[in-house]
Design a protein around this motif. Structure first.
Motif, PDB file in Angstrom:
ATOM      1  N   TRP A  44     -14.085  -0.618   9.685  1.00  0.00           N
ATOM      2  CA  TRP A  44     -14.413  -0.040   8.236  1.00  0.00           C
ATOM      3  C   TRP A  44     -16.009   0.277   8.351  1.00  0.00           C
ATOM      4  CZ3 TRP A  44     -12.651  -4.903   4.971  1.00  0.00           C
ATOM      5  CH2 TRP A  44     -11.468  -4.821   4.894  1.00  0.00           C
ATOM      6  N   ILE A  76       0.837  -1.124   0.021  1.00  0.00           N
ATOM      7  CA  ILE A  76      -0.115  -0.043   0.035  1.00  0.00           C
ATOM      8  C   ILE A  76       0.778   1.055  -0.136  1.00  0.00           C
ATOM      9  CG2 ILE A  76      -1.698   1.203   1.363  1.00  0.00           C
ATOM     10  CD1 ILE A  76      -2.645  -1.426   2.340  1.00  0.00           C
ATOM     11  N   VAL A 105      -7.279  -6.469   3.173  1.00  0.00           N
ATOM     12  CA  VAL A 105      -6.720  -5.159   3.446  1.00  0.00           C
ATOM     13  C   VAL A 105      -6.248  -4.609   2.021  1.00  0.00           C
ATOM     14  CG1 VAL A 105      -4.948  -3.866   4.384  1.00  0.00           C
ATOM     15  CG2 VAL A 105      -6.070  -5.381   6.056  1.00  0.00           C
ATOM     16  N   LEU A 106      -5.577  -5.350   1.302  1.00  0.00           N
ATOM     17  CA  LEU A 106      -5.321  -4.945   0.033  1.00  0.00           C
ATOM     18  C   LEU A 106      -6.450  -4.620  -0.878  1.00  0.00           C
ATOM     19  CD1 LEU A 106      -2.015  -6.871  -0.512  1.00  0.00           C
ATOM     20  CD2 LEU A 106      -2.111  -4.417  -0.627  1.00  0.00           C
ATOM     21  N   LYS A 124      -9.634  -3.936   0.026  1.00  0.00           N
ATOM     22  CA  LYS A 124     -10.149  -2.815   0.434  1.00  0.00           C
ATOM     23  C   LYS A 124      -9.454  -1.524  -0.075  1.00  0.00           C
ATOM     24  CE  LYS A 124     -12.922  -0.267   3.584  1.00  0.00           C
ATOM     25  NZ  LYS A 124     -12.160   0.918   3.612  1.00  0.00           N
ATOM     26  N   HIS A 125      -8.389  -1.263  -0.040  1.00  0.00           N
ATOM     27  CA  HIS A 125      -7.614  -0.155  -0.482  1.00  0.00           C
ATOM     28  C   HIS A 125      -7.529  -0.265  -2.062  1.00  0.00           C
ATOM     29  CE1 HIS A 125      -5.949   0.315   3.692  1.00  0.00           C
ATOM     30  NE2 HIS A 125      -5.785   1.285   3.230  1.00  0.00           N
ATOM     31  N   ILE A 147      -0.702  -1.378  -5.046  1.00  0.00           N
ATOM     32  CA  ILE A 147      -1.768  -1.919  -4.440  1.00  0.00           C
ATOM     33  C   ILE A 147      -2.263  -3.260  -5.348  1.00  0.00           C
ATOM     34  CG2 ILE A 147      -4.371  -2.146  -3.757  1.00  0.00           C
ATOM     35  CD1 ILE A 147      -3.674   0.837  -2.884  1.00  0.00           C
TER      36      ILE A 147
END
Length: 343
Positions: A337, A267, A298-299, A301-302, A272
């Protein structure tokens, strides 16, 4: 005020009222193992002032003056809570000694000369004087490596700078006596990695860890620490390569403590999509490992795939195979989140 740096003169604005003075310095000594620097330990009052100063002035410079002259102006890269600082940079030994004298009114060095040797060292040194064989030097390295580890543990437990000074001396001596031994280098790197606010110490930690991994490629903890130090330096792609190599060598290293910083590296490095592809491949190779799915989520989401990320964490939060801590982590992450979306 003017500051000499890299052969040039730089103008630095300095506050007129000092925050920390000589009365706030508990101990200071010259460090000379791999680079020349100055170690500073503050008093309890100075420690609290240092916490407040570094919190308020984060990413700004800390001006250090002796007799009205600007000696150093390092950038504050983190909040310093330990009360212990390692300073290095454009300074020679004479400048370091002058800085120590100005801070404390005395001159000390990172040396064990002032303290009595351990009996096992004394015996070995007497034998080496009669027979300077490589075998005995290697044995002395082992003894000093053991003492270095002991001093390091005492420093971590009690925070005494005298233990730190001895740990550095003994570890450096062991590394010099046995160039083929990785452990003293790892120990020195562990020490320097504690002072992540100083660029020179992190660079030296990196060099030591690279040497340790070259000596012993099977040293997984050294490679893991190398990835962490590279991350502290902002060298995210190099850290990614270390984590990748580590996971390829041992599936046992694929834990939440390691996948989380790896995902963060992707990130912070702006890669990403590359990270998503990597974690997808990792998940295909290790489908039963829930540590992979947390980094993957997590990745995603980003990377704008919030629904897929939520589905992964929802499954993880209810998976018996994940274990209570990982289920709790997945639930907490989902809750955070939700809060983000409500704000």
């Amino acid at each position: 005020m003017e500051l000499a740096s890299g052969g040039a003169v730089e103008t630095v604005q300095v506050e007129t009222a000092p925050v920390l003075t000589e009365k706030h310095i508990g101990e200071a000594w010259v460090h000379e193992q791999g680079f020349i620097g100055v170690f500073i330990e503050t008093t309890p009052e100075g420690r609290q002032l240092l916490v407040e100063l570094t919190r308020e002035q984060l990413n700004r410079r800390l001006a250090i003056l002796v007799e009205g002259r600007l000696m150093m102006a390092p950038f504050i890269q983190e909040i310093i809570t330990s009360g212990q600082i390692m300073l290095s940079g454009e300074i020679d030994r004479a400048g370091a000694e002058k800085l120590v004298a100005g801070l404390q009114g005395q001159q000390t060095t990172a040396s064990a000369d002032a303290e009595s040797l351990f009996p096992d060292e004394t015996i070995l040194l007497a034998r080496i004087e009669k027979d300077p064989s490589p075998h005995l030097y290697a044995e002395l390295a082992g003894v000093r490596g053991r003492h270095a580890a002991g001093y390091y543990e005492r420093w971590r437990e009690f925070g005494r700078s005298a233990d730190l000074r001895q740990a550095i001396f003994y570890a450096a001596s062991a590394a010099e006596l046995r160039p083929d031994w990785d452990q003293p280098r790892v120990l020195l790197a562990m020490i320097y990695a504690n002072f992540s606010g100083d660029r020179e110490t992190l660079e030296l930690a990196t060099e030591l860890l690279i040497e340790a991994v070259d000596i012993n490629p099977a040293n997984g903890p050294a490679q893991l620490l190398l990835a962490q130090v590279l991350m502290k330096q902002g060298r995210f792609w190099s850290a990614i390569e270390q984590y990748d190599s580590l996971f390829a060598k041992s599936a046992a290293m694929i834990t939440p403590m390691n996948t989380a910083p790896l995902a963060l590296c992707y990130i912070l490095d702006g890669r990403i999509q590359a990270g998503i592809l990597y974690f997808d491949r990792l998940a295909a190779m290790h489908p039963a490992n829930p540590a992979v799915t947390t980094g993957q989520a997590v990745l995603l989401k980003h990377g704008g795939e919030a629904e897929r990320a939520r589905n992964i964490l929802t499954d993880l939060a209810s998976s018996a195979a994940a274990g209570p801590e990982l289920r709790r982590y997945a639930g907490d992450l989902l809750a955070s989140w939700d809060r983000e979306e409500m704000e």
